[in-house]
Every structure is written in structure tokens, then in C-alpha cells.
Design an enzyme around this catalytic site. Structure first.
Site, mmCIF file in Angstrom:
data_model
loop_
_atom_site.group_PDB
_atom_site.id
_atom_site.type_symbol
_atom_site.label_atom_id
_atom_site.label_comp_id
_atom_site.label_asym_id
_atom_site.label_seq_id
_atom_site.Cartn_x
_atom_site.Cartn_y
_atom_site.Cartn_z
ATOM 1 N N SER A 13 -1.553 -11.634 -28.148
ATOM 2 C CA SER A 13 -1.074 -10.275 -28.420
ATOM 3 C C SER A 13 -2.210 -9.270 -28.560
ATOM 4 C CB SER A 13 -0.251 -10.285 -29.714
ATOM 5 O OG SER A 13 -0.036 -8.967 -30.183
ATOM 6 N N ASN A 55 6.852 -8.935 -21.689
ATOM 7 C CA ASN A 55 6.422 -7.598 -21.274
ATOM 8 C C ASN A 55 5.763 -7.616 -19.913
ATOM 9 O OD1 ASN A 55 7.337 -6.357 -23.627
ATOM 10 N ND2 ASN A 55 5.397 -6.642 -24.689
ATOM 11 N N ARG A 56 5.023 -8.695 -19.623
ATOM 12 C CA ARG A 56 4.294 -8.778 -18.358
ATOM 13 C C ARG A 56 5.228 -8.821 -17.148
ATOM 14 N NH1 ARG A 56 1.509 -12.465 -21.621
ATOM 15 N NH2 ARG A 56 2.398 -14.274 -20.544
ATOM 16 N N TRP A 181 5.917 -3.787 -38.465
ATOM 17 C CA TRP A 181 5.777 -4.371 -37.136
ATOM 18 C C TRP A 181 4.912 -3.474 -36.257
ATOM 19 C CZ3 TRP A 181 9.927 -3.972 -32.815
ATOM 20 C CH2 TRP A 181 9.539 -4.745 -31.711
ATOM 21 N N GLY A 182 3.776 -3.982 -35.838
ATOM 22 C CA GLY A 182 2.922 -3.263 -34.900
ATOM 23 C C GLY A 182 1.711 -2.632 -35.549
ATOM 24 N N ASN A 183 0.657 -2.504 -34.781
ATOM 25 C CA ASN A 183 -0.546 -1.861 -35.299
ATOM 26 C C ASN A 183 -0.301 -0.396 -35.622
ATOM 27 O OD1 ASN A 183 -0.611 -1.393 -32.272
ATOM 28 N ND2 ASN A 183 -2.329 -0.115 -32.908
#
Length: 197
Positions: A13, A55-56, A181-183
Site C-alpha cells: 500500500s 485498484n490496479r 482510514w487513509g493518510n
């Protein structure tokens, strides 16, 4: 009483890489303990009932995600280079050995720099050995742990506990009953930590 930030991540990630760039300092600033818990993102998605493509595999999404990653890297003044492969399972397992030696933060920081900062191939065992050595870990012992049934079982147990807790992806930060959730949620995390003292 000091709070604990449980950081759930996977070395595949890039957004977890971005979170790790800031989390150690945020934890120190707010007087928190930062605990590192490796997971497997594809497995976490399935455990949460998300059977969608990665996602890719979604071309419009990956295009936007790539632009966002570059923007965050510039904002953080951090290097960003996609790794030569996404074979990160051994590195995730190795975190548990590093935890047992009191070197989780050093190992995770160095590993993320190698994988997403320099773009090395995490599938190359010599890179894992070098990273272990660089942070003062016994590389032979680390690789022995990673390749042992003890190491694999411990990693499986940690992942299972994460999914039972509701971990569905990465990066996820848990504090008390709060989930971030998430940076891009680190500001919310910091506000919560400051306001809940």
C-alpha cells in the site's frame, strides 16, 4: 494515560507508506504508543465482503490514484517510486519479528523507504536481508522466522484478529473506538488525540 495508535498496513500500500512518513512523529507529539500490525489487503477486502477488483485493475481509478500519490509525495517532500513487484508477504511477516526485537518502527520505516521510496523488488530476499541488517536486526534470524511455521502462524493470527476487529484495508489507524482510514485522515487523528487527553 497514554493512548495507543494501532496502525494496520500492508507494504503493497503506497498510502500506508505515506501514513508511515508522518505517524511516528504524530505519535511522539501526542504522547502515544504506535503499534504496527501488518495485514494482507486483498485478504482483508474479502474478509470484509469486498469482492471488487483491485485498484490496479480499474483504469480510471488508477490514473487518479497515481496523480494523488504524486501530489502527496510532493506535499511530504518524499521520494515515490513504484516497486519492481508487489511480493510483500515476507516483509509483512518480518514486521512481527522486528516487533519482538523492539525495532518495529525502524524496520517499517526502512522497509517503506526501500519499497516505495527507492522502488526495490520486495520479492528479492537479499533486499529483505539488507533492510534487516540496516536497522540492526539479525538478518538470518529474521528470515528464519519468516520462513518458519511459527512465523507464518503468527502472521495468520495477527491478520485474523485484525479482520475480526473490522480492518478492511490499509492504512487504518485505531485509537479507542475510533477508526481513521487513509493518510489523508491524519489531521483528524491528531485532533482526536489532542482533544481526548
Amino acid at each position: 494515560m497514554n493512548k495507543t495508535i494501532d496502525f494496520y498496513f500492508d507494504f503493497i500500500s503506497p498510502f500506508s507508506y505515506l501514513a508511515q512518513l508522518k505517524l511516528p512523529d504524530l505519535a511522539r507529539k501526542t504522547g502515544c504508543t504506535l503499534e504496527y500490525w501488518p495485514i494482507d489487503i486483498p485478504e482483508a477486502k474479502i474478509a470484509a465482503g469486498n469482492y471488487g477488483p483491485s485498484n490496479r485493475e480499474v483504469v480510471p481509478k488508477i490514473k487518479v490514484m497515481m496523480a494523488d500519490l504524486q501530489r502527496w509525495a510532493i506535499k511530504y517532500a518524499a521520494p515515490l517510486k513504484f516497486p519492481a513487484s508487489f511480493a510483500c508477504a515476507d516483509w509483512n511477516c518480518a514486521v512481527l519479528y522486528a516487533r519482538s526485537q523492539g525495532k518495529a518502527e525502524a524496520f517499517v520505516t526502512a522497509a517503506y523507504h526501500q519499497i516505495w521510496g527507492l522502488g526495490i523488488d520486495p520479492g528479492n530476499a537479499s533486499e529483505l536481508r539488507r533492510c534487516a541488517h540496516d536497522v540492526g536486526l539479525d538478518a538470518d534470524a529474521l528470515l528464519q522466522f519468516v520462513n518458519s511455521s511459527i512465523g507464518r502462524n503468527e502472521f495468520r493470527k495477527v491478520r485474523s484478529q485484525a479482520y475480526q476487529r473490522g480492518v478492511f484495508g490499509a492504512p487504518l489507524m485505531f485509537v479507542d473506538e475510533q477508526i481513521f482510514w487513509g493518510n489523508d485522515r491524519l489531521d483528524f487523528l491528531e485532533s482526536y488525540l489532542i482533544n481526548s487527553r
